[in-house]
Design an enzyme around this catalytic site. Structure first.
Site, PDB file in Angstrom:
ATOM      1  CB  ALA A  32      -1.774  -2.038 -11.085  1.00  0.00           C
ATOM      2  CG  HIS A  34       0.013   3.615  -7.280  1.00  0.00           C
ATOM      3  ND1 HIS A  34       0.215   4.021  -5.978  1.00  0.00           N
ATOM      4  CD2 HIS A  34      -1.113   2.857  -7.258  1.00  0.00           C
ATOM      5  CE1 HIS A  34      -0.749   3.553  -5.218  1.00  0.00           C
ATOM      6  NE2 HIS A  34      -1.564   2.831  -5.969  1.00  0.00           N
ATOM      7  CG  HIS A  37       1.580   0.015  -4.636  1.00  0.00           C
ATOM      8  ND1 HIS A  37       0.986   0.318  -5.834  1.00  0.00           N
ATOM      9  CD2 HIS A  37       0.657  -0.679  -3.920  1.00  0.00           C
ATOM     10  CE1 HIS A  37      -0.240  -0.180  -5.862  1.00  0.00           C
ATOM     11  NE2 HIS A  37      -0.475  -0.772  -4.707  1.00  0.00           N
ATOM     12  N   GLY A 149      -1.080   0.994   3.721  1.00  0.00           N
ATOM     13  CA  GLY A 149      -1.400   2.392   3.481  1.00  0.00           C
ATOM     14  C   GLY A 149      -2.648   2.864   4.214  1.00  0.00           C
ATOM     15  CB  SER A 187      -6.266   4.267  -6.436  1.00  0.00           C
ATOM     16  OG  SER A 187      -6.957   3.063  -6.705  1.00  0.00           O
TER      17      SER A 187
HETATM   18  P1  AMP Z   1      -3.288  -2.561  -3.212  1.00  0.00           P
HETATM   19  O1  AMP Z   1      -2.305  -2.964  -4.258  1.00  0.00           O
HETATM   20  O2  AMP Z   1      -4.310  -1.596  -3.676  1.00  0.00           O
HETATM   21  O3  AMP Z   1      -3.847  -3.735  -2.461  1.00  0.00           O
HETATM   22  O4  AMP Z   1      -2.453  -1.748  -2.140  1.00  0.00           O
HETATM   23  C1  AMP Z   1      -1.337  -2.304  -1.504  1.00  0.00           C
HETATM   24  C2  AMP Z   1      -0.947  -1.416  -0.349  1.00  0.00           C
HETATM   25  O5  AMP Z   1      -0.632  -0.117  -0.843  1.00  0.00           O
HETATM   26  C3  AMP Z   1      -2.081  -1.253   0.658  1.00  0.00           C
HETATM   27  O6  AMP Z   1      -1.540  -1.295   1.971  1.00  0.00           O
HETATM   28  C4  AMP Z   1      -2.621   0.112   0.318  1.00  0.00           C
HETATM   29  O7  AMP Z   1      -3.232   0.772   1.414  1.00  0.00           O
HETATM   30  C5  AMP Z   1      -1.362   0.836  -0.104  1.00  0.00           C
HETATM   31  N1  AMP Z   1      -1.687   1.996  -0.934  1.00  0.00           N
HETATM   32  C6  AMP Z   1      -2.577   2.038  -1.967  1.00  0.00           C
HETATM   33  N2  AMP Z   1      -2.671   3.286  -2.448  1.00  0.00           N
HETATM   34  C7  AMP Z   1      -1.826   4.060  -1.696  1.00  0.00           C
HETATM   35  C8  AMP Z   1      -1.493   5.441  -1.699  1.00  0.00           C
HETATM   36  N3  AMP Z   1      -2.030   6.300  -2.557  1.00  0.00           N
HETATM   37  N4  AMP Z   1      -0.588   5.887  -0.792  1.00  0.00           N
HETATM   38  C9  AMP Z   1      -0.022   5.023   0.095  1.00  0.00           C
HETATM   39  N5  AMP Z   1      -0.310   3.703   0.151  1.00  0.00           N
HETATM   40  C10 AMP Z   1      -1.199   3.231  -0.734  1.00  0.00           C
END
Ligand code: AMP
Length: 284
Positions: A32, A34, A37, A149, A187
């Site tokens: 998902a 954005h 990522h 992140g 997010s």
């Molecule tokens: P997730 O898909 O939520 O597991 O996130 C994957 C990676 O993207 C993790 O290292 C998160 O910390 C990072 N991440 C998620 N949201 C953001 C954001 N708004 N800005 C920067 N990095 C992000």
């Protein structure tokens, strides 16, 4: 971009890149995708010759089964975004590739008090799940550089600890949080918010900003209570609003005016749980 669903062919491809002397930058995600990522992929692109992204919604890190079931999946769009961002490899593993012996008997990691505070307290077992999946992914990919992140501040600390515990030589880079124009941290879970909830969601970044601006040396409880009340008024059910030492995440009920500080919050709008954090300049 080449897509792999199995470990063995992925490792053969990675070996080939390594033999050509190409450094490997790794961005693990749950999909998902954005702009947040994509900013990690951009950082990886700048500093590495090969960029690999993984998309795996890891069942072992979800303490709430309905959160797992409702986790957004937008695979076709993700693949398009990854191609546009010049990602070389996508790892989209089957659960059996990550957990070949099932999820029943996975190791336990000594991550200390990080497991029992903040996210650890409100999401029991979550960080063990994060360690289990990250340990496996890091062993498979053997990246030079790992990009995560700051949005998941405590997770970055847990992964730093995991790298120390396992002596995996991958370097962790923590990248800044990308935000929507009104300040809401990007997010994947934001897509689950109804329009009225989306309008309220920004309050979480607003209260953190207010804490950053108004924090003075001394007791922190009144400031945190006011933030919590503001979130509740906006319709949130609050798990925590907290101040912690930014270096080690020791919770601070008193600030000496010198310690590096991070303000963190987690709260629900209906059943969607949002987290955010902001760093406060030390010596303020
Ligand atoms: P997730 O898909 O939520 O597991 O996130 C994957 C990676 O993207 C993790 O290292 C998160 O910390 C990072 N991440 C998620 N949201 C953001 C954001 N708004 N800005 C920067 N990095 C992000």
């Amino acid at each position: 971009m080449i897509l792999f669903k199995q470990v063995e062919p992925l490792q053969q491809a990675l070996d080939k890149f390594r033999q050509e002397g190409r450094s490997i930058g790794f961005v693990p995600t749950m999909g998902a995708l954005h702009q947040g990522h994509l900013s990690l992929l951009e950082a990886a692109r700048k500093e590495n010759e090969t960029v690999i992204c993984s998309i795996f919604v890891n069942p072992t890190q979800f303490n709430d089964p309905s959160d797992f079931e409702k986790y957004p999946i937008t695979l076709e769009k993700d693949i398009e975004l990854l191609i546009q961002s010049n990602t070389n490899l996508l790892f989209l593993p089957y659960v059996s590739e990550i957990y070949p012996n099932g999820t029943g008997n996975l190791p336990n990691y000594s991550i200390g008090f990080l497991e029992t505070i903040l996210e650890g307290k409100y999401r029991p077992g979550h960080f063990q799940g994060v360690c289990q999946v990250m340990h496996r992914l890091l062993e498979i990919v053997k990246a030079d550089n790992l990009y995560m992140g700051q949005k998941d501040y405590q997770q970055c600390m847990v992964v730093k600890r995991l790298l120390e515990l396992t002596r995996i030589p991958t370097r962790l880079h923590t990248c800044p949080t990308l935000r929507e124009t009104d300040g809401l941290a990007m997010s994947s879970r934001n897509t689950r918010l109804l329009p009225a909830q989306r309008a309220q969601a920004v309050t979480i970044s607003q209260v953190l900003k207010e804490i950053c601006v108004t924090l003075q040396p001394g007791l922190t409880s009144l400031l945190l209570q006011a933030a919590e009340q503001k979130l509740e008024k906006a319709g949130f059910k609050v798990d925590y609003v907290a101040l912690a030492n930014a270096d080690n995440l020791d919770l601070l009920d008193h600030w000496d005016g010198q310690q590096p500080v991070v303000a963190l919050a987690a709260a629900y709008l209906d059943e969607v749980r949002l987290i955010d954090n902001m760093l406060i300049q030390s010596g303020k």
